[in-house]
Design an enzyme around this catalytic site. Structure first.
Site, PDB file in Angstrom:
ATOM      1  N   CYS A  28      13.115   5.580  -3.343  1.00 49.54           N
ATOM      2  CA  CYS A  28      12.446   5.095  -4.549  1.00 49.54           C
ATOM      3  C   CYS A  28      13.349   5.163  -5.774  1.00 49.54           C
ATOM      4  O   CYS A  28      12.876   5.253  -6.911  1.00 49.54           O
ATOM      5  CB  CYS A  28      11.132   5.849  -4.788  1.00 49.54           C
ATOM      6  SG  CYS A  28      10.006   5.721  -3.375  1.00 49.54           S
ATOM      7  N   GLY A  74       0.792  -1.222   0.000  1.00 45.58           N
ATOM      8  CA  GLY A  74       0.000   0.000   0.000  1.00 45.58           C
ATOM      9  C   GLY A  74       0.822   1.267   0.000  1.00 45.58           C
ATOM     10  O   GLY A  74       1.702   1.452  -0.839  1.00 45.58           O
ATOM     11  N   LEU A  75       0.563   2.162   0.979  1.00 44.44           N
ATOM     12  CA  LEU A  75       1.195   3.483   1.004  1.00 44.44           C
ATOM     13  C   LEU A  75       1.886   3.734   2.332  1.00 44.44           C
ATOM     14  O   LEU A  75       1.600   3.084   3.341  1.00 44.44           O
ATOM     15  CB  LEU A  75       0.165   4.580   0.722  1.00 44.44           C
ATOM     16  CG  LEU A  75      -0.955   4.839   1.738  1.00 44.44           C
ATOM     17  CD1 LEU A  75      -0.482   5.682   2.926  1.00 44.44           C
ATOM     18  CD2 LEU A  75      -2.119   5.558   1.061  1.00 44.44           C
ATOM     19  N   ALA A  76       2.799   4.704   2.293  1.00 46.91           N
ATOM     20  CA  ALA A  76       3.476   5.183   3.503  1.00 46.91           C
ATOM     21  C   ALA A  76       3.456   6.706   3.464  1.00 46.91           C
ATOM     22  O   ALA A  76       4.100   7.321   2.607  1.00 46.91           O
ATOM     23  CB  ALA A  76       4.908   4.666   3.561  1.00 46.91           C
TER      24      ALA A  76
END
EC number: 2.3.1.181
Length: 218
Positions: free
Chosen positions: A168, A150-152
């Site tokens: 990234c 998912g997301l952070a």
């Protein structure tokens, strides 16, 4: 079950037990299993995505590095960062992978807008950015038509570990967080807004909250 969502607040956890639990959930779910979102803060860890390259680990020091099977490259997780894992049956929701990525980016953009923070996605690099600085990282995996990972979202954390990597895979990528931009320092407040926006975007009609999850500490 199409319009039911279970939201689990896991508190502060190590990365690997949660990663293992996501796999178990995804492997054992069936067409009747409700979608879930897990909200968690991780103890300090660098995670390498499937596209991760060793040269983007500059000086990890005493922070462990874990290989993950999510998309993307290296990122950092630590206390004060809101991690949300989306365990969603995409076929049931009639969502493609790109649709889900866009939905998650819009979810974050709408959440930040509630705090008068203007943010945007970038076509060349998944995630959400404020004036070129990254506030939210994104990495997903799809199995059997269902998403996990998912997301952070950086809320109120020590950002210095990001200097030990190329976040990234981008050299010199500057990070920013909600609390620096006039938003709340309390992760629980941001969690509430994030869930509210998710329910609106994906049309869930029944939401169940839980603080329990089958996550075994290693």
């Amino acid at each position: 079950m199409q319009n039911q969502l279970v939201v689990k607040r896991l508190g502060r956890r190590d990365y690997l037990p949660v990663w293992q639990a996501m796999h178990e959930f995804t492997d054992t779910r069936n067409e009747e299993t409700p979608d879930e979102v897990w909200l968690v803060e991780h103890n300090p860890v660098f995670t390498q995505g499937q596209a991760g390259k060793a040269e983007h680990l500059l000086n990890t020091g005493d922070i462990p590095v874990v290989q993950s099977d999510r998309g993307g490259q290296v990122t950092y997780h630590g206390p004060g960062q809101l991690v949300a894992y989306f365990l969603i049956n995409l076929r049931r929701k009639k969502l493609g992978v790109r649709d889900l990525v866009t939905t998650i980016e819009n979810l974050v953009i709408n959440t930040l807008k509630a705090y008068n923070i203007d943010s945007a996605a970038r076509p060349d690099a998944p995630g959400v950015y404020v004036e070129g600085r990254k506030i939210c990282s994104l990495g997903l995996r799809i199995r059997k038509g269902c998403s996990f990972h998912g997301l952070a979202l950086n809320v109120n954390m020590d950002l210095s570990p990001f200097l030990r990597i190329n976040p990234c895979g981008y050299q010199g990528m500057e990070m920013v967080q909600v609390s620096e931009l006039g938003g709340p320092k309390d992760i629980a407040l941001v969690e509430q807004q994030l869930v509210k926006e998710l329910v609106n975007l994906l049309g869930y009609e029944q939401v169940e909250f839980s603080t329990e999850a089958e996550v075994r500490e290693a």
